[in-house]
Motif scaffolding. Structure first.
Motif, PDB file in Angstrom:
ATOM      1  N   HIS A  12       3.546 -25.241 -47.159  1.00  0.00           N
ATOM      2  CA  HIS A  12       2.467 -25.068 -48.303  1.00  0.00           C
ATOM      3  C   HIS A  12       1.189 -24.284 -47.619  1.00  0.00           C
ATOM      4  O   HIS A  12       1.030 -24.608 -46.149  1.00  0.00           O
ATOM      5  CB  HIS A  12       2.377 -26.320 -48.817  1.00  0.00           C
ATOM      6  CG  HIS A  12       3.486 -27.074 -49.522  1.00  0.00           C
ATOM      7  ND1 HIS A  12       3.967 -26.383 -50.557  1.00  0.00           N
ATOM      8  CD2 HIS A  12       4.223 -27.951 -49.224  1.00  0.00           C
ATOM      9  CE1 HIS A  12       5.040 -27.050 -50.871  1.00  0.00           C
ATOM     10  NE2 HIS A  12       5.288 -28.102 -50.000  1.00  0.00           N
ATOM     11  N   ILE A  13       0.631 -23.670 -48.319  1.00  0.00           N
ATOM     12  CA  ILE A  13      -0.717 -22.786 -47.624  1.00  0.00           C
ATOM     13  C   ILE A  13      -1.650 -23.826 -48.650  1.00  0.00           C
ATOM     14  O   ILE A  13      -1.715 -23.526 -49.664  1.00  0.00           O
ATOM     15  CB  ILE A  13      -0.597 -21.685 -47.844  1.00  0.00           C
ATOM     16  CG1 ILE A  13       0.214 -21.031 -47.117  1.00  0.00           C
ATOM     17  CG2 ILE A  13      -2.140 -21.139 -47.438  1.00  0.00           C
ATOM     18  CD1 ILE A  13       0.493 -19.400 -47.315  1.00  0.00           C
ATOM     19  N   PRO A  14      -2.633 -24.671 -48.070  1.00  0.00           N
ATOM     20  CA  PRO A  14      -3.328 -25.483 -48.763  1.00  0.00           C
ATOM     21  C   PRO A  14      -4.456 -24.675 -49.558  1.00  0.00           C
ATOM     22  O   PRO A  14      -4.718 -23.486 -49.288  1.00  0.00           O
ATOM     23  CB  PRO A  14      -4.290 -26.024 -47.960  1.00  0.00           C
ATOM     24  CG  PRO A  14      -3.472 -26.311 -46.662  1.00  0.00           C
ATOM     25  CD  PRO A  14      -2.730 -24.984 -46.866  1.00  0.00           C
ATOM     26  N   GLU A  19       4.585 -17.322 -55.149  1.00  0.00           N
ATOM     27  CA  GLU A  19       6.112 -17.232 -55.291  1.00  0.00           C
ATOM     28  C   GLU A  19       6.645 -16.587 -54.181  1.00  0.00           C
ATOM     29  O   GLU A  19       6.067 -15.686 -53.392  1.00  0.00           O
ATOM     30  CB  GLU A  19       6.313 -16.104 -56.532  1.00  0.00           C
ATOM     31  CG  GLU A  19       5.699 -14.770 -56.371  1.00  0.00           C
ATOM     32  CD  GLU A  19       5.800 -13.959 -57.645  1.00  0.00           C
ATOM     33  OE1 GLU A  19       5.799 -12.839 -57.560  1.00  0.00           O
ATOM     34  OE2 GLU A  19       5.558 -14.553 -58.679  1.00  0.00           O
ATOM     35  N   VAL A  20       8.009 -16.781 -54.123  1.00  0.00           N
ATOM     36  CA  VAL A  20       8.771 -16.450 -53.081  1.00  0.00           C
ATOM     37  C   VAL A  20       9.198 -14.780 -53.134  1.00  0.00           C
ATOM     38  O   VAL A  20       9.571 -14.710 -54.349  1.00  0.00           O
ATOM     39  CB  VAL A  20       9.866 -17.433 -52.680  1.00  0.00           C
ATOM     40  CG1 VAL A  20      11.024 -16.830 -51.837  1.00  0.00           C
ATOM     41  CG2 VAL A  20       9.517 -18.578 -52.331  1.00  0.00           C
ATOM     42  N   ILE A  21       8.998 -14.203 -52.238  1.00  0.00           N
ATOM     43  CA  ILE A  21       9.669 -12.843 -52.243  1.00  0.00           C
ATOM     44  C   ILE A  21      11.137 -12.707 -51.589  1.00  0.00           C
ATOM     45  O   ILE A  21      12.042 -12.168 -52.016  1.00  0.00           O
ATOM     46  CB  ILE A  21       8.601 -11.748 -51.488  1.00  0.00           C
ATOM     47  CG1 ILE A  21       7.311 -11.696 -52.225  1.00  0.00           C
ATOM     48  CG2 ILE A  21       9.385 -10.628 -51.347  1.00  0.00           C
ATOM     49  CD1 ILE A  21       6.319 -10.861 -51.521  1.00  0.00           C
ATOM     50  N   VAL A  80       3.532 -15.434 -44.849  1.00  0.00           N
ATOM     51  CA  VAL A  80       4.888 -16.071 -44.415  1.00  0.00           C
ATOM     52  C   VAL A  80       4.817 -17.433 -44.183  1.00  0.00           C
ATOM     53  O   VAL A  80       3.869 -17.725 -43.346  1.00  0.00           O
ATOM     54  CB  VAL A  80       5.596 -15.162 -43.277  1.00  0.00           C
ATOM     55  CG1 VAL A  80       6.789 -15.694 -42.810  1.00  0.00           C
ATOM     56  CG2 VAL A  80       5.527 -13.659 -43.254  1.00  0.00           C
ATOM     57  N   VAL A  81       5.778 -18.189 -44.707  1.00  0.00           N
ATOM     58  CA  VAL A  81       5.501 -19.441 -44.568  1.00  0.00           C
ATOM     59  C   VAL A  81       6.932 -19.919 -44.003  1.00  0.00           C
ATOM     60  O   VAL A  81       7.898 -19.227 -43.839  1.00  0.00           O
ATOM     61  CB  VAL A  81       5.551 -20.387 -45.868  1.00  0.00           C
ATOM     62  CG1 VAL A  81       4.065 -20.060 -46.416  1.00  0.00           C
ATOM     63  CG2 VAL A  81       6.540 -19.865 -46.865  1.00  0.00           C
ATOM     64  N   MET A  82       6.879 -21.064 -43.447  1.00  0.00           N
ATOM     65  CA  MET A  82       8.188 -21.714 -42.459  1.00  0.00           C
ATOM     66  C   MET A  82       8.697 -20.735 -41.546  1.00  0.00           C
ATOM     67  O   MET A  82       9.884 -20.747 -41.171  1.00  0.00           O
ATOM     68  CB  MET A  82       9.504 -22.009 -43.738  1.00  0.00           C
ATOM     69  CG  MET A  82       8.843 -23.178 -44.764  1.00  0.00           C
ATOM     70  SD  MET A  82       8.575 -24.654 -44.101  1.00  0.00           S
ATOM     71  CE  MET A  82      10.215 -25.077 -43.445  1.00  0.00           C
ATOM     72  N   MET A  83       7.843 -20.166 -40.892  1.00  0.00           N
ATOM     73  CA  MET A  83       8.147 -19.280 -39.640  1.00  0.00           C
ATOM     74  C   MET A  83       8.788 -20.223 -38.421  1.00  0.00           C
ATOM     75  O   MET A  83       8.221 -21.418 -38.279  1.00  0.00           O
ATOM     76  CB  MET A  83       6.797 -18.638 -38.897  1.00  0.00           C
ATOM     77  CG  MET A  83       7.348 -17.264 -38.355  1.00  0.00           C
ATOM     78  SD  MET A  83       7.645 -17.673 -36.649  1.00  0.00           S
ATOM     79  CE  MET A  83       6.102 -18.279 -35.955  1.00  0.00           C
ATOM     80  N   THR A 102       9.872 -17.143 -44.649  1.00  0.00           N
ATOM     81  CA  THR A 102       9.682 -16.829 -46.047  1.00  0.00           C
ATOM     82  C   THR A 102       8.568 -16.033 -46.345  1.00  0.00           C
ATOM     83  O   THR A 102       7.559 -16.546 -46.289  1.00  0.00           O
ATOM     84  CB  THR A 102      10.101 -18.035 -46.741  1.00  0.00           C
ATOM     85  OG1 THR A 102      11.128 -18.727 -46.351  1.00  0.00           O
ATOM     86  CG2 THR A 102      10.027 -17.653 -48.213  1.00  0.00           C
ATOM     87  N   ALA A 103       8.840 -14.814 -47.008  1.00  0.00           N
ATOM     88  CA  ALA A 103       7.528 -13.846 -47.331  1.00  0.00           C
ATOM     89  C   ALA A 103       7.112 -14.448 -48.682  1.00  0.00           C
ATOM     90  O   ALA A 103       8.075 -14.685 -49.654  1.00  0.00           O
ATOM     91  CB  ALA A 103       7.997 -12.611 -47.316  1.00  0.00           C
ATOM     92  N   VAL A 104       6.035 -14.568 -48.851  1.00  0.00           N
ATOM     93  CA  VAL A 104       5.338 -15.096 -50.371  1.00  0.00           C
ATOM     94  C   VAL A 104       4.276 -14.022 -50.810  1.00  0.00           C
ATOM     95  O   VAL A 104       3.537 -13.482 -50.000  1.00  0.00           O
ATOM     96  CB  VAL A 104       4.901 -16.445 -50.199  1.00  0.00           C
ATOM     97  CG1 VAL A 104       6.119 -17.471 -49.853  1.00  0.00           C
ATOM     98  CG2 VAL A 104       3.858 -16.672 -49.207  1.00  0.00           C
ATOM     99  N   LYS A 105       4.143 -14.222 -51.886  1.00  0.00           N
ATOM    100  CA  LYS A 105       2.963 -13.566 -52.727  1.00  0.00           C
ATOM    101  C   LYS A 105       2.171 -14.477 -53.574  1.00  0.00           C
ATOM    102  O   LYS A 105       2.662 -15.322 -54.290  1.00  0.00           O
ATOM    103  CB  LYS A 105       3.576 -12.281 -53.627  1.00  0.00           C
ATOM    104  CG  LYS A 105       2.725 -11.602 -54.188  1.00  0.00           C
ATOM    105  CD  LYS A 105       2.466 -10.368 -53.646  1.00  0.00           C
ATOM    106  CE  LYS A 105       1.429  -9.202 -54.093  1.00  0.00           C
ATOM    107  NZ  LYS A 105       0.786  -8.435 -53.266  1.00  0.00           N
TER     108      LYS A 105
END
Length: 107
Positions: A12-14, A19-21, A80-83, A102-105
């Motif tokens: 998570h990004i505080p 949404e997941v790309i 990018v999360v969960m790198m 995971t790339a996110v927008k």
């Protein structure tokens, strides 16, 4: 190192909704050179850190994260999360490093 796109090991990004790309990767393979191999052989005898190999792996990690960021930007991602990293040897003289996440927008 290009740092204009957030890459985090957390899920998570505080303060951000997103949404997941999709999955995103950055890969590199580095080869050991003759001088590094001779230095490593000497360190095997006397012990201690093999600084040339450590430097090579540090450079490989930086390259793989830069490539991960580029691939995420190309997908239109904001972060990018969960790198994570993965690495392994190819034969006796090459080292491969993968950065993935995971790339996110942002929404």
């Amino acid at each position: 190192m290009n740092t204009d796109l957030l890459v985090t090991t957390t899920e998570h990004i505080p303060g951000k909704e997103y949404e997941v790309i999709g999955e995103v990767f950055g890969l590199t393979t580095q080869s050991k050179n003759v001088l590094r191999n001779m230095g490593a052989a000497l360190k095997n005898v006397v012990g201690g850190e093999i600084k040339d190999y450590t430097k090579m792996l540090d450079e490989a990690r930086n390259i793989s994260v830069d490539r991960l960021r580029k691939n995420a930007r190309d997908m239109g991602a904001d972060a990018v999360v969960m790198m994570r990293f993965d690495s392994g040897s190819i034969g006796t003289d090459m080292q491969s490093v993968a950065a993935y996440g995971t790339a996110v927008k942002y929404v």
